[in-house]
Write a protein that holds these residues in place. Structure first.
Motif, PDB file in Angstrom:
ATOM      1  N   SER B  47     -50.041 -10.494 -34.935  1.00 54.97           N
ATOM      2  CA  SER B  47     -51.508 -10.544 -34.896  1.00 54.97           C
ATOM      3  C   SER B  47     -51.990 -11.953 -35.233  1.00 54.97           C
ATOM      4  CB  SER B  47     -52.067  -9.532 -35.911  1.00 54.97           C
ATOM      5  OG  SER B  47     -53.470  -9.484 -35.828  1.00 54.97           O
ATOM      6  N   GLN B  51     -50.741 -16.442 -33.300  1.00 57.23           N
ATOM      7  CA  GLN B  51     -50.118 -15.223 -33.801  1.00 57.23           C
ATOM      8  C   GLN B  51     -49.047 -15.493 -34.859  1.00 57.23           C
ATOM      9  OE1 GLN B  51     -48.763 -13.537 -30.053  1.00 57.23           O
ATOM     10  NE2 GLN B  51     -50.408 -12.051 -30.113  1.00 57.23           N
ATOM     11  N   GLY B 355     -55.101  -7.331 -31.808  1.00 57.12           N
ATOM     12  CA  GLY B 355     -54.281  -7.622 -32.984  1.00 57.12           C
ATOM     13  C   GLY B 355     -54.564  -6.745 -34.194  1.00 57.12           C
ATOM     14  N   GLN B 356     -55.444  -5.768 -34.069  1.00 56.06           N
ATOM     15  CA  GLN B 356     -55.799  -4.908 -35.204  1.00 56.06           C
ATOM     16  C   GLN B 356     -54.930  -3.650 -35.218  1.00 56.06           C
ATOM     17  OE1 GLN B 356     -59.176  -5.361 -37.417  1.00 56.06           O
ATOM     18  NE2 GLN B 356     -57.711  -7.016 -37.189  1.00 56.06           N
TER      19      GLN B 356
END
Lengths: 316, 380
Positions: B47, B51, B355-356
């Protein structure tokens, strides 16, 4: 529906599927699909491109009259502009006639670039896009062939020359050269008829656009460069049929001075300096004046090279 | 002056067009989806921007540590494989093309400290496989490597290369390494030597790990078919036939003698493991414009799928009836889901493409407190 969805539905998907169909029909050769696709695009674009090329021819044909106007109104620029516009109007010419086709091509370039990226995708999200954008029947035909054959003369059509290196650097050079040659054949001779600033701008555009596209080609998939090269060659051939082939002999009238012109070039003579002192008249050839000579040689009723030689002999 | 400004105008137009084309050419995000792994009470999620690997407490969502390779990285676009945990280390493939850094990295799951690394010749997009002190991984150039985790070196003499990229994780069972490849082949390699024992040619690219059940391997392919292959001989299992309407890019879930298959056609199929026949109550269809890249996951009596549009649905595994959906109440998902959900301790973890990570109750689908995690970039 957002602009992205409109673009996908009306540009990306039809282009992608056309390319895939051609790929399948042409023995799984993507390079061949790109070439045939380019020809088809040029055919479809003919109603837009032909007027642009005819405008270029018209502008070339009007150069003698424009020359005369410059002589006549050398000291009255406002009147000169009025008369020029009148001349354009009377002859159905438009100095900006070439803009629309160029603008129309931008969505095509972006669509094609995205189509190539998806069709020849070598990373997951690209192929995921391909799976979602293929039409049903074509999906049945193509899915078993994924990943598609993306090589042409050992070159990966989905990768940029800046990544591939080696001989692929020739491709951006070829893009720039063919684009320059095409614009040379279409260009209205600078320094003649047009006001100096416009002439200078014309000249800069003739050089800047190819350089810029050459630079872009470095950083875009080589498949897109292939499209540019083929498209430019078709443009050159079409223009040749409209206004003659002498523009191809660009080296004949090139000199060191003209090379200077290529790189931004000397500013064209101001009308106040008198057109009799124009570069061609002074024997200074530049890339653009070379085109002028070619164009003038072609246009009936204007000074040909032979006529100028006769004049010089008479002067002596 | 006006004409001068015309020239400037033309230059600006050219620059704008140039910027437009350059913007289209730029690749601000990696062209794959982030990985999600849950092991030993830790959620490993790729994430953030750029990243990194986040290690989150599986119960509370609290961030415990992060991992990025040591050293200065100039690039902003990274390619990560999902994390695999084995022995006392976690393994992840990492690439930064701008830094010309490609490799497999081992790190401490507790601290995120890099332990060692080995170079790779290209992107590692599939999760590495760990078995008995050896990590196996494939790359986008088609190479498969075996690394001894005790010495942190490649196993001598071990080498294999497919004709196309490896995007599916190897499956290691009984001294054999089964490698799916984009060249349409499923390879069976000897785990000790890397020598090819057999290879099976499917009708499409293979981009997901094969699944094993009673000596049969099940492998989805881009031609929409699921192939059943005898693990011992590499022969196609007779009598099995199934084809979806679009590509199958995910692992086949084997549960209670049934196969659950998700497809990019937006459907979840339950199949008879012997014949490939679609079972009663199936397929379950998502919305017309939706698709399922992620593999199905089993959660108790239900099978959970996550769609490209970001909706998570649990269906009764026997009947195919919907049990719950997330987001519930007709809410619109905030982001798509391409990563396979992970079920652990009665929770369903899903990683959105933004990304959550969300943790949902496996029975009700209710979002659990403390999630989503990690904090978004703007919150940090």
């Amino acid at each position: 529906m957002g602009i992205g969805e409109i673009f996908t539905m009306f540009i990306l998907r039809p282009m992608l599927n056309a390319l895939l169909w051609l790929y399948s029909a042409l023995g799984n050769q993507f390079w061949l699909a790109i070439i045939v696709f380019t020809i088809l695009i040029r055919v479809v674009m003919t109603p837009l491109m032909l007027p642009q090329q005819r405008q270029a021819k018209k502008m070339q044909d009007l150069q003698p009259q424009l020359k005369e106007l410059q002589k006549k109104y050398a000291k009255d620029r406002e009147k000169l502009a009025q008369e020029q516009m009148k001349l354009y109007r009377e002859n159905g010419a438009s100095p900006l006639g070439g803009c629309l086709p160029t603008l129309v091509q931008f969505p095509i370039w972006i669509g094609l670039w995205q189509s190539i990226n998806q069709a020849l995708g070598h990373q997951p999200l690209q192929l995921l896009g391909l799976s979602q954008n293929m039409y049903g029947p074509l999906r049945q035909m193509i899915s078993a062939d994924v990943p598609l054959n993306r090589f042409f003369l050992g070159m990966d059509l989905s990768v940029e020359p800046s990544v591939l290196g080696g001989l692929t650097y020739l491709l951006p050079i070829l893009v720039a050269f063919t684009m320059w040659l095409q614009s040379k054949m279409m260009a209205t001779p600078a320094g003649v008829g047009a006001d100096p600033q416009s002439a200078s701008m014309n000249q800069s555009m003739t050089v800047m656009m190819p350089l810029m596209f050459g630079f872009f080609s470095l950083n875009f998939s080589t498949g897109l460069s292939l499209y540019f090269v083929v498209s430019n060659i078709i443009g050159i051939i079409t223009q040749g049929f409209i206004s003659g082939w002498k523009g191809l002999l660009f080296w004949k009238n090139m000199s060191l001075g003209s090379l200077g012109g290529l790189l931004g070039g000397p500013r064209p003579a101001k009308p106040s300096e008198g057109d009799s002192r124009s570069r061609a008249g002074r024997g200074e050839t530049s890339s653009t004046s070379a085109t002028t000579e070619v164009a003038e040689g072609k246009v009936g009723g204007t000074e040909s090279g032979v006529q100028r030689k006769k004049k010089r002999r008479r002067k002596r | 002056m006006i004409k001068g400004s015309r020239m400037w105008g033309a230059a600006v137009v050219l620059l704008l067009l140039g910027s437009l084309l350059s913007a289209c050419g730029a690749a601000p995000l990696a062209q794959n989806w982030p990985g999600l792994t849950v092991a030993d009470g830790i959620v490993y999620a790729i994430s953030g921007t750029p990243q990194k690997v986040y290690m989150l407490d599986a119960e509370t969502g609290v961030q415990k540590a992060t991992f990025v390779p040591t050293g200065t990285l100039r690039g902003q676009t990274y390619y990560w494989s999902p994390v695999t945990v084995g022995g006392e280390a976690a393994f992840v493939g990492f690439a930064s093309q701008q830094d010309k850094l490609f490799g497999l990295f081992a790190f401490d799951p507790a601290t995120g400290q890099e332990l060692w690394r080995v170079p790779a010749d290209n992107l590692i997009l599939a999760a590495p496989a760990y078995d008995d002190g050896v990590v196996y991984f494939g790359t986008s150039s088609g190479h498969v490597y075996a690394v001894d985790t005790a010495t942190h070196t490649f196993k001598p003499g071990w080498s294999f290369q497919a004709k196309e990229a490896i995007w599916g994780s190897p499956l290691v069972i009984g001294g054999k390494v089964y490698v799916p490849a984009m060249d349409h082949h499923l390879y069976c390699l000897d785990a000790q030597t890397g020598q090819v024992v057999w290879d099976y040619e499917a009708g499409g690219s293979l981009a997901a790990q094969p699944s094993s059940n009673d000596g049969t391997l099940y492998q989805g392919a881009f031609d929409g078919r699921v192939y059943a292959v005898e693990a011992g001989s590499g022969q196609q299992a007779s009598g099995f036939d199934f084809k979806a309407q679009n590509w199958i890019w995910s692992e086949v879930l084997v549960a209670d003698g049934r196969l659950y298959v998700s497809s990019l056609d937006g459907k979840l199929y339950a199949l008879d493991a012997a014949t490939g026949q679609v079972l009663a109550g199936y397929p379950y269809s998502t919305e017309a414009t939706d698709y399922v890249r992620a593999a199905p996951a089993q959660s108790g009596e239900s099978v959970v799928i996550a769609t490209g549009n970001g909706r998570v649905t649990a269906v009764n595994s026997a009947s195919g009836q919907v049990l719950w959906q997330w987001p519930s109440g007709g809410s619109i998902p905030t982001s798509g889901i391409l990563t396979t959900p992970v079920v652990s301790d009665g929770r369903v973890y899903v990683l959105l493409t933004n990304g959550q990570v969300y943790a949902l109750d496996g029975v009700t689908g209710v979002q659990l407190p403390g999630w989503p995690a990690p904090p978004t970039t703007t919150q940090q």
